[in-house]
Design an enzyme around this catalytic site. Structure first.
Site, PDB file in Angstrom:
ATOM      1  N   SER A 181      55.753   0.671 -58.481  1.00 40.97           N
ATOM      2  CA  SER A 181      54.549   0.252 -59.187  1.00 40.97           C
ATOM      3  C   SER A 181      54.775  -0.870 -60.185  1.00 40.97           C
ATOM      4  O   SER A 181      53.831  -1.576 -60.535  1.00 40.97           O
ATOM      5  CB  SER A 181      53.912   1.449 -59.894  1.00 40.97           C
ATOM      6  OG  SER A 181      54.871   2.140 -60.665  1.00 40.97           O
ATOM      7  N   HIS A 209      50.506   2.820 -54.374  1.00 44.03           N
ATOM      8  CA  HIS A 209      50.103   1.409 -54.408  1.00 44.03           C
ATOM      9  C   HIS A 209      50.008   0.772 -53.030  1.00 44.03           C
ATOM     10  O   HIS A 209      49.637  -0.395 -52.911  1.00 44.03           O
ATOM     11  CB  HIS A 209      51.069   0.593 -55.272  1.00 44.03           C
ATOM     12  CG  HIS A 209      50.976   0.937 -56.718  1.00 44.03           C
ATOM     13  ND1 HIS A 209      50.053   0.358 -57.557  1.00 44.03           N
ATOM     14  CD2 HIS A 209      51.646   1.845 -57.462  1.00 44.03           C
ATOM     15  CE1 HIS A 209      50.176   0.869 -58.766  1.00 44.03           C
ATOM     16  NE2 HIS A 209      51.139   1.783 -58.743  1.00 44.03           N
ATOM     17  N   LYS A 240      43.493   3.692 -56.440  1.00 49.66           N
ATOM     18  CA  LYS A 240      43.982   2.305 -56.480  1.00 49.66           C
ATOM     19  C   LYS A 240      43.320   1.514 -55.363  1.00 49.66           C
ATOM     20  O   LYS A 240      42.153   1.156 -55.496  1.00 49.66           O
ATOM     21  CB  LYS A 240      45.501   2.322 -56.468  1.00 49.66           C
ATOM     22  CG  LYS A 240      45.977   2.856 -57.826  1.00 49.66           C
ATOM     23  CD  LYS A 240      47.429   3.126 -57.984  1.00 49.66           C
ATOM     24  CE  LYS A 240      47.663   3.665 -59.392  1.00 49.66           C
ATOM     25  NZ  LYS A 240      48.940   4.355 -59.545  1.00 49.66           N
TER      26      LYS A 240
HETATM   27  C1  LIG Z   1      49.269   5.423 -60.454  1.00 49.64           C
HETATM   28  C2  LIG Z   1      50.330   6.190 -59.778  1.00 49.64           C
HETATM   29  C3  LIG Z   1      50.224   7.567 -59.629  1.00 49.64           C
HETATM   30  C4  LIG Z   1      49.113   8.335 -60.280  1.00 49.64           C
HETATM   31  O1  LIG Z   1      47.921   8.197 -59.580  1.00 49.64           O
HETATM   32  P1  LIG Z   1      46.545   8.492 -60.347  1.00 49.64           P
HETATM   33  O2  LIG Z   1      45.603   8.765 -59.248  1.00 49.64           O
HETATM   34  O3  LIG Z   1      46.230   7.273 -61.131  1.00 49.64           O
HETATM   35  O4  LIG Z   1      46.798   9.678 -61.210  1.00 49.64           O
HETATM   36  C5  LIG Z   1      51.191   8.229 -58.923  1.00 49.64           C
HETATM   37  N1  LIG Z   1      52.240   7.569 -58.391  1.00 49.64           N
HETATM   38  C6  LIG Z   1      52.390   6.233 -58.518  1.00 49.64           C
HETATM   39  C7  LIG Z   1      53.563   5.553 -57.898  1.00 49.64           C
HETATM   40  C8  LIG Z   1      51.441   5.510 -59.230  1.00 49.64           C
HETATM   41  O5  LIG Z   1      51.607   4.208 -59.412  1.00 49.64           O
END
Ligand SMILES: *Cc1c(COP(=O)(O)O)cnc(C)c1O
Length: 390
Positions: A181, A209, A240
């Protein structure tokens, strides 16, 4: 006697002195995919994970219809009475999308990682975790009570020797982000799948992502690298690329049934409003029917990466729509981010503890929704601030 909360003011002051204190800005307009109004200033933003440009408008009609039909709150956790027809439909569609037997909806991606890891590993087991895994994976590992064995970022050779030395544990779980990320680089999932098979370990991949962005059908880095068959559990987020909210786990019928019985972040949390499931269903339709969103995003990301590398920026091994500009010092990162903001561009500085000490960076995240003029404005602003080569 000092006030029992006095230490907090001291600790915050120390963060301030180190350039590490976090504050928030308040968005005063809706989250349009690439334009944002922030503290009264209109900015082109490169800070959203809305990679396919779905979050702002495209999902709204589906949400509105769902709210009219089923109302808003779910009222209780899924095992009591909160599991609705739209949730069930979405789980079915997610399983079809991922090509797995089953899928399970969680309140968030964070909750999915926490629940899955603690359900799969316990004291007596070992979890092998990439050094740059997301905080929710790290916390899941800690909470599981298993032995945590951190392997250097993407280092398959080192992981192999760690696995070879770990025969004493009851069960072994390898866990990694698919697309990292902050660094925007890809996990070597094909080789991790080989290792998992060789050592009889479980393999879990977090595609947060990459869902909707990577792979011929948008299934993520697992599909992109042809590694899906060797991965036992895939975690994704709806928040996302899919522009909604919620997380999910996808895998075999038995692993999903086990999560229903053991994942505490699933069992003890209220089901998401069903209208959010309607949003995710609509987003999956976009992923299926408008593949040009991901192909165009991937092409533009590649062009921007090569242009910025030519300007002299260090982008590490980024191979995606996440482009880190490694600056190093947190104050330098904050200064560069502030300069860009004065130029009308929102590119957040990422500092420890989100990244390791000495690896402060500016994180550019590109979206299908960015028009070429927005990308041009960014490259021009970065060109005039490019690092001077020694
Ligand atoms: C953003 C993210 C999460 C968390 O997801 P949310 O739905 O925002 O809680 C989990 N793993 C990774 C790698 C992320 O970047």
């Amino acid at each position: 006697m000092p006030h029992p909360l006095e230490w907090i003011a001291d600790a915050l002051n120390r963060l301030e002195d180190q350039g590490l204190r976090r504050t928030r800005s308040t968005r005063s307009t809706s989250c349009r995919a690439h334009r944002i109004e922030f503290d009264g200033q209109s900015l082109i933003q490169f800070s959203s994970n809305d990679y396919l440009g779905l979050a702002a408008e495209p999902l709204v009609p589906a949400v509105r219809n769902a709210v009219d039909a089923v109302g808003w709150g779910s009222g209780s956790s899924p095992l009591i009475s909160g599991h609705g027809a739209l949730h069930a439909d979405l789980e079915q569609r997610l399983a079809e999308f991922e090509g797995t037997d089953a899928a399970l909806l969680f309140p968030s991606g964070f909750a999915a990682n926490l629940g899955a890891i603690t359900a799969l590993a316990a004291p007596g087991d070992a979890v092998f975790s990439d050094a740059k895994n997301h905080a929710s994976i790290i916390d899941g590992c800690r909470l599981s009570g298993a032995q945590i064995i951190v392997f250097p970022h993407r280092d398959v050779t080192c992981l192999r020797s760690l696995l070879a030395e770990s025969g004493d544990f009851r069960r072994r779980l390898i866990v990694t982000d698919g697309l990292f990320s902050m660094d925007g680089d890809l996990a070597p999932l094909d080789r991790l799948a080989e290792l998992a098979e060789q050592f009889g370990a479980m393999l879990m991949v977090d595609e947060a992502h990459a869902t909707g962005v990577f792979g011929a059908d948008g299934r993520g880095v697992s599909q992109h690298l042809g590694a899906e068959a060797g991965i036992h559990l895939r975690i994704g987020t709806l928040s996302k690329g899919l522009g909604s909210i919620g997380g999910f786990a996808a895998g075999s019928r038995s692993i999903v049934d086990w999560l229903v019985n053991r994942a505490r972040s699933y069992i003890f949390s209220t089901a998401l409003p069903e209208a959010t499931a309607a949003a995710a269903l609509e987003a999956l339709r976009y992923v299926r029917e408008e593949p040009h969103r991901r192909s165009q995003l991937r092409e533009r990301s590649q062009l921007l990466r090569s242009e910025l590398r030519q300007q002299g920026w260090d982008l590490g091994d980024s191979a995606s729509q996440i482009l880190p500009l490694y600056v190093g010092d947190p104050q330098d990162a904050v200064t560069l981010s502030a300069e860009l903001r004065r130029a009308g561009l929102l590119v957040p500085a990422i500092r420890p503890p989100s990244v390791p000490p000495g690896e402060a960076l500016l994180r550019i995240s590109l979206s299908y929704a960015h028009p070429p003029s927005a990308i041009d404005a960014l490259t021009a602003a970065l060109h005039s601030r490019r690092p001077q080569r020694a």
